[in-house]
Design a protein around this motif. Structure first.
Motif, PDB file in Angstrom:
ATOM      1  N   ARG A 255       5.464  48.320 -50.194  1.00 45.99           N
ATOM      2  CA  ARG A 255       5.603  49.519 -49.005  1.00 45.99           C
ATOM      3  C   ARG A 255       6.525  49.176 -48.128  1.00 45.99           C
ATOM      4  O   ARG A 255       7.156  49.838 -47.305  1.00 45.99           O
ATOM      5  CB  ARG A 255       4.205  49.787 -48.549  1.00 45.99           C
ATOM      6  CG  ARG A 255       3.017  50.596 -49.015  1.00 45.99           C
ATOM      7  CD  ARG A 255       2.039  51.012 -48.202  1.00 45.99           C
ATOM      8  NE  ARG A 255       1.199  51.303 -49.298  1.00 45.99           N
ATOM      9  CZ  ARG A 255      -0.328  51.251 -49.009  1.00 45.99           C
ATOM     10  NH1 ARG A 255      -0.601  50.318 -48.061  1.00 45.99           N
ATOM     11  NH2 ARG A 255      -1.130  51.320 -49.759  1.00 45.99           N
ATOM     12  N   THR A 256       6.596  47.766 -47.617  1.00 43.93           N
ATOM     13  CA  THR A 256       7.311  47.294 -46.759  1.00 43.93           C
ATOM     14  C   THR A 256       8.793  47.364 -47.193  1.00 43.93           C
ATOM     15  O   THR A 256       9.656  47.794 -46.090  1.00 43.93           O
ATOM     16  CB  THR A 256       7.134  45.686 -46.347  1.00 43.93           C
ATOM     17  OG1 THR A 256       6.055  45.645 -45.959  1.00 43.93           O
ATOM     18  CG2 THR A 256       8.000  44.994 -45.272  1.00 43.93           C
TER      19      THR A 256
ATOM     20  N   THR B 239       5.060  48.837 -55.462  1.00 43.50           N
ATOM     21  CA  THR B 239       3.704  49.390 -54.942  1.00 43.50           C
ATOM     22  C   THR B 239       2.748  49.724 -56.238  1.00 43.50           C
ATOM     23  O   THR B 239       1.629  49.281 -56.009  1.00 43.50           O
ATOM     24  CB  THR B 239       3.966  50.567 -53.965  1.00 43.50           C
ATOM     25  OG1 THR B 239       5.089  50.104 -52.967  1.00 43.50           O
ATOM     26  CG2 THR B 239       2.777  51.008 -53.235  1.00 43.50           C
TER      27      THR B 239
ATOM     28  N   ALA C 217       1.615  45.874 -50.514  1.00 40.08           N
ATOM     29  CA  ALA C 217       2.053  45.671 -49.203  1.00 40.08           C
ATOM     30  C   ALA C 217       3.572  45.476 -49.206  1.00 40.08           C
ATOM     31  O   ALA C 217       4.288  46.017 -48.185  1.00 40.08           O
ATOM     32  CB  ALA C 217       1.148  44.495 -48.446  1.00 40.08           C
ATOM     33  N   ALA C 218       3.946  44.603 -50.099  1.00 33.55           N
ATOM     34  CA  ALA C 218       5.354  44.078 -50.100  1.00 33.55           C
ATOM     35  C   ALA C 218       6.125  45.469 -50.712  1.00 33.55           C
ATOM     36  O   ALA C 218       7.218  45.595 -49.875  1.00 33.55           O
ATOM     37  CB  ALA C 218       5.549  43.007 -50.913  1.00 33.55           C
TER      38      ALA C 218
END
Length: 57
Positions: free
Chosen positions: A24-25, A32, A21-22
């Motif tokens: 992707r953010t 990822t 998630a980090a």
């Protein structure tokens, strides 16, 4: 020992989800990919433990 392995699998899955998630953010493909790999490692460990449990009973 089995409970320790199961908790370690859950921890790896959770860390993998967070990393993915980090990544992707912030748009970091490497992070990822690391997250996906760690999550898959946790999934494999959990599957191994479930198989061992199935043969115990």
């Amino acid at each position: 020992m089995a409970a320790d392995e199961k908790s370690q699998a859950k921890m790896e899955q959770a860390k993998g989800k967070v990393k993915e998630a980090a990544g992707r953010t912030v748009g970091n493909e490497r992070l990822t990919a690391e997250g996906r790999a760690e999550k898959a490692k946790g999934d494999a460990r959990q599957a191994k433990e479930k198989t061992k449990d199935a043969f115990k009973h």
